[in-house]
Design an enzyme around this catalytic site. Structure first.
Site, short mmCIF file in Angstrom:
data_model
loop_
_atom_site.label_atom_id
_atom_site.label_comp_id
_atom_site.label_asym_id
_atom_site.label_seq_id
_atom_site.Cartn_x
_atom_site.Cartn_y
_atom_site.Cartn_z
N LEU A 227 0.89 -1.16 0.00
CA LEU A 227 0.00 0.00 0.00
C LEU A 227 0.93 1.20 0.00
O LEU A 227 2.00 1.16 0.62
CB LEU A 227 -0.88 0.01 1.26
N ASP A 228 0.53 2.27 -0.68
CA ASP A 228 1.37 3.48 -0.69
C ASP A 228 1.52 3.99 0.74
O ASP A 228 0.71 3.68 1.62
CB ASP A 228 0.70 4.59 -1.52
N LYS A 229 2.54 4.83 0.92
CA LYS A 229 2.83 5.36 2.26
C LYS A 229 1.60 6.04 2.87
O LYS A 229 1.31 5.92 4.05
CB LYS A 229 4.00 6.32 2.16
#
Ligand code: URA
Length: 244
Positions: free
Chosen positions: A100-102
């Site tokens: 998952l993106d930051k």
């Protein structure tokens, strides 16, 4: 497997403390006190730690409610990773299933079961991942149809048909249009959802993963916390990937 690894895989204490406990005579194998941390534990051996039988689990599965600001990686020199949110004594072979993106929040499965991870992520498995997103602008039938038809994101990536559903149009303080949506995809390309919205000229303000296949983010699990999967969650997930 070495005795100290057997015990540390089961999260009983740090490897160095476990070695000390073994040397002090607090561990038995098949009823015999063992003082060598490197002793090989054979299949089926009965290991007891301070008199309590320890059952070895080959695989572990955690559900994490990922908060924003944390990297989906096993380690990073400078930034906090999702592994830092697991319990203190954890086995070293765990990894997050996909990224998952930051700034993305929500469901992240963490395991050491490589086969399950592969089956969950392989596009041909068609495992649905459901996200909730807040979008800047008013999402309507034009975007829904575009998502349904599959989107040419760029010359290297055409997104497969995806589900897009409008949930509400939350009011913002400054009166700008925003839309709360639910998106269902079964791929997991880099920044996929953000890039799909960019393709239709819109911006994702927040993104949260709600489910992956049969695994649903526990609404009781606060952001930043994790828990083991229940047997039922695991069985259902295993059945799902067996079918794919
Ligand atoms: N799509 C994105 O753009 N980001 C994520 O973190 C997951 C899916």
């Amino acid at each position: 497997m070495r005795l100290d690894k057997f015990l540390s895989d089961m999260n009983l204490d740090s490897r160095s403390n476990l070695k000390k406990a073994i040397r002090k005579g607090n561990v038995t194998v098949d009823g015999q006190m063992v003082r060598d941390p490197g002793m090989a534990v054979l299949d089926g051996a009965k290991v007891a730690y301070y008199g309590k039988l320890v059952r070895y689990e080959a695989f572990q599965y955690y559900m994490l409610n990922k908060p924003a600001g944390v990297l989906s990686a096993t380690s990073d020199r400078h930034q906090k990773t999702v592994m830092d949110l697991l319990p203190g004594e954890r086995r070293t072979d765990l990894f997050p299933v996909g990224r998952l993106d930051k700034d993305t929040t929500g469901l992240l499965l963490i395991t050491n079961d490589g086969d399950m991870a592969h089956r969950l992520l392989a596009p041909k498995s068609h495992v649905d991942k459901v996200y909730e997103a807040l979008i800047l602008g008013r999402v309507g039938s034009r975007e829904i149809e575009a998502f349904q038809g599959g989107l040419i994101v760029d010359e290297t990536f055409t997104a497969a048909p995806a589900g897009l559903e409008v949930i509400s149009h939350p009011l913002s303080v400054d009166q700008t249009d925003r839309t709360l949506v639910r998106i269902t995809i079964h791929e997991g390309k880099f920044h996929q959802i953000k890039r799909m919205f960019e393709t239709v000229g819109m911006e994702v303000l927040t993104l949260k993963r709600l489910s992956m296949g049969s695994l649903i983010l526990d609404p009781e699990l606060p952001e930043g916390e994790c828990r083991r999967l229940t047997e039922e969650e695991l069985d259902t997930l295993e059945n799902l990937i067996m079918k794919n």
